[in-house]
Design an enzyme around this catalytic site. Sequence first.
Site, short mmCIF file in Angstrom:
data_model
loop_
_atom_site.label_atom_id
_atom_site.label_comp_id
_atom_site.label_asym_id
_atom_site.label_seq_id
_atom_site.Cartn_x
_atom_site.Cartn_y
_atom_site.Cartn_z
CG HIS A 262 -2.03 0.89 1.31
ND1 HIS A 262 -2.35 1.77 0.32
CD2 HIS A 262 -2.93 1.14 2.32
CE1 HIS A 262 -3.39 2.52 0.70
NE2 HIS A 262 -3.75 2.17 1.91
CG MET B 100 8.06 -2.37 -4.08
SD MET B 100 6.48 -2.88 -3.35
CE MET B 100 6.44 -4.60 -3.72
CG HIS C 98 -4.43 0.45 -8.29
ND1 HIS C 98 -5.78 0.33 -8.03
CD2 HIS C 98 -3.94 1.34 -7.42
CE1 HIS C 98 -6.07 1.14 -7.03
NE2 HIS C 98 -4.99 1.77 -6.64
CG ASP D 13 2.83 4.36 -3.95
OD1 ASP D 13 2.80 5.42 -3.31
OD2 ASP D 13 2.15 3.37 -3.65
#
Length: 374
Positions: free
Chosen positions: A221, A256, A260, A311
């Site tokens: 997350h 990373m 999604h 991210d």
Amino acid sequence: MPQQGNTSGLAGITAGETALSTVGKEGLDLTYRGYSIRDLAEGASFEEVVYLLLYGILPSRTELDRYKNLLLSLRDLPAALKTVLEQLPPTANPVDVLRTGCSALGTMEPEGEDRDAHAIANRLIASFPSMLLYWFHFHRSGKRIETRAEAHPTVADQFLFLLRGEAPSSLHVRALDAALVLHAEHEFNASTFTCRVIVSTLSDFYSAITGGIGALRGPLHGGADEGAMRLLERFSTPEEAEAGIRGMLEKKEKIMGFGHRVYKKGDPRAPIIKSLAKQLAAEAGDRTLFPIAERIEEMLLSEKGLYPNLDFYSAVAYHFLGIPTFLFTPLFVISRASGWAAHILEQRANNRLIRPIATYIGPAPRPFPKLDER
Ligand code: ACO
């Protein structure tokens, strides 16, 4: 109606209603209270977005000025909280510092008749940057910084000023402000859902936010931005990155900042943060990191059909803002506290205990053997 498909991890399960945001409901879009994320990132400050989330409308200029002054007045930390922050180890994970700071503030300024949920939401949003950077400087140089920073009226401006000890450029403030807008709200993601579960038991506001921080911390997350940065730093050329990523994919490792749960055809926040990261990279004269990031993006799309999420390029943008990698996820906390707060208010307005059931897969009923029979 029964829900279709693989629902492990509650994927595809509708777990309630919200008027706060749509995630991928209309094509690939994201809206906060009906306003497109593109319009908000371009035209609204973080403070306007927080106001929109907490009070349901965009503020007028007068309301915004008043709101910014309110947040500014809430930046100072109680002496007892400063003592707690000083006692935490210098090696602590900064997300844990915010989690502890939130919980400790809840004992000093508890929710009650003279302090309602909106007051606590504003207090936490205003004081999270102060907590983080007070702890940061105390343990690096022994300095007890003044956190109010009156000359730096927005959260983005205050954060960069407190971090660096000098006034940031307008490009840097604008980029961080837009990043905070992009991170503010995202429907029933894991941390927001955690907050809603906690307040659904009629627990207090601080407990919910503390739980939300715990859920956000994980690398699947909010922690993915730090993972993305550590990945990017392993490579010195796009070619090296391509070989490295190929090796990781062969070993079935997760990259990373990609993929999604909801957006399977791209995260609408990603191109916005990418464009900011590109501007910041150009300003810094970068010829390495941004091309490496783009090569990884191209590769994951062609090899795995995976798109970057918020991210990935947030990590690049934060890097060029001079923010240390271990402060990336705390920034996510500072921003998402606004979305969590709005969901807590919404859950309370129409509460029912959130308590799902499980499919039992354990042993069938069997005789109980006494201790000396086992
Ligand atoms: N790297 C490599 N492969 C991936 C990635 C990734 N980042 N994401 C998904 N996949 C692959 C999976 O291995 C799986 O492949 P398979 O079908 O061959 O087994 C397939 O894509 C589906 O992936 P799931 O993990 O089942 O998708 P899920 O919806 O459960 O997970 C998640 C979504 C957790 C975000 C996942 O994409 C991931 O782990 N990404 C990396 C962590 C990350 O960036 N998290 C940030 C999320 S966004 C945010 O918090 C702002």
